[in-house]
Design a protein around this motif. Sequence first.
Motif, PDB file in Angstrom:
ATOM      1  N   ASN A 181      53.936   5.780  55.093  1.00 22.12           N
ATOM      2  CA  ASN A 181      54.187   6.095  53.838  1.00 22.12           C
ATOM      3  C   ASN A 181      54.102   5.097  52.973  1.00 22.12           C
ATOM      4  N   PHE A 182      52.924   5.191  52.320  1.00 23.80           N
ATOM      5  CA  PHE A 182      52.063   4.115  51.458  1.00 23.80           C
ATOM      6  C   PHE A 182      52.608   4.178  50.143  1.00 23.80           C
ATOM      7  N   SER A 183      53.226   5.323  49.810  1.00 20.14           N
ATOM      8  CA  SER A 183      54.410   5.062  48.370  1.00 20.14           C
ATOM      9  C   SER A 183      54.975   4.441  48.224  1.00 20.14           C
ATOM     10  N   ARG A 184      56.168   4.046  49.218  1.00 22.83           N
ATOM     11  CA  ARG A 184      57.342   3.417  49.166  1.00 22.83           C
ATOM     12  C   ARG A 184      56.435   2.172  49.174  1.00 22.83           C
ATOM     13  N   GLU A 195      55.065   0.366  43.112  1.00 19.97           N
ATOM     14  CA  GLU A 195      55.236   0.615  42.676  1.00 19.97           C
ATOM     15  C   GLU A 195      55.062   0.788  41.221  1.00 19.97           C
ATOM     16  N   ASN A 196      54.166   0.601  40.637  1.00 20.58           N
ATOM     17  CA  ASN A 196      53.731   0.266  39.617  1.00 20.58           C
ATOM     18  C   ASN A 196      52.541   2.011  39.052  1.00 20.58           C
ATOM     19  N   VAL A 197      52.621   2.500  40.304  1.00 28.19           N
ATOM     20  CA  VAL A 197      51.430   3.883  39.833  1.00 28.19           C
ATOM     21  C   VAL A 197      52.622   4.970  39.835  1.00 28.19           C
ATOM     22  N   LEU A 224      51.411  14.290  43.264  1.00 26.10           N
ATOM     23  CA  LEU A 224      50.970  13.944  41.696  1.00 26.10           C
ATOM     24  C   LEU A 224      52.306  14.352  40.644  1.00 26.10           C
ATOM     25  N   PHE A 225      52.130  13.412  39.334  1.00 25.55           N
ATOM     26  CA  PHE A 225      52.858  14.069  38.089  1.00 25.55           C
ATOM     27  C   PHE A 225      54.054  14.726  38.539  1.00 25.55           C
ATOM     28  N   ASP A 226      54.946  13.942  39.163  1.00 32.04           N
ATOM     29  CA  ASP A 226      56.378  14.347  39.874  1.00 32.04           C
ATOM     30  C   ASP A 226      56.318  15.575  40.827  1.00 32.04           C
ATOM     31  N   ASN A 227      55.803  15.478  41.609  1.00 34.38           N
ATOM     32  CA  ASN A 227      55.616  16.554  42.210  1.00 34.38           C
ATOM     33  C   ASN A 227      54.909  18.009  41.957  1.00 34.38           C
TER      34      ASN A 227
END
Length: 179
Positions: free
Chosen positions: A47-50, A55-57, A121-124
């Motif tokens: 889970n690379f988004s975590r 965190e700034n993406v 993307l963009f708040d799901n």
Amino acid sequence: MASVIGRLNYSLLDRYVLTATLRSDGSSRFGKNSRWGTFPSLGLAWNFSREPFMENVDFLSDGRLRVSFGYTGNNQFGNVTRVDYVFGGAQAGGMSITALGNPNLGWERTQELNVGLETSLFDNRVSLTAEAYRRVTKNLLLALELPTVSGFGTVTANQGSIMNRGFEIGVTTLNSTGP
């Protein structure tokens, strides 16, 4: 048919995920030497988004890279055939063995490798998925024709293999028309 299955799930820091499975199936459709088949699988996900560096993406809601590899088995092939015949001037139904038994018959085995990417993307509001797969099935359960002089029409044997591979892409959007 009898089955035993074990599964292990492990997650580290809610970022790295491991799933390991081991399944053994036994089928009386096969001879005693080939009755049981064992089918392992392993899956890994990141889970690379975590990760702290993500965190700034702001446009990325969720992102995951995954890979899995494993085996499955198949024991499905033809059964005894129903036949109709004439007995004493009347039609009757019965069962007939039309295929010769094969004591060496065993499990058809499928090996599969999957690699996938899942992002939101963009708040799901937009979800993207991409997956590549490769599936190889060996020891296919095929009915082979026999000479009619044998008294049987076919014998089921483990014969041949087949490969499927491909790439799938999916896009899902959540559209809004109200406030």
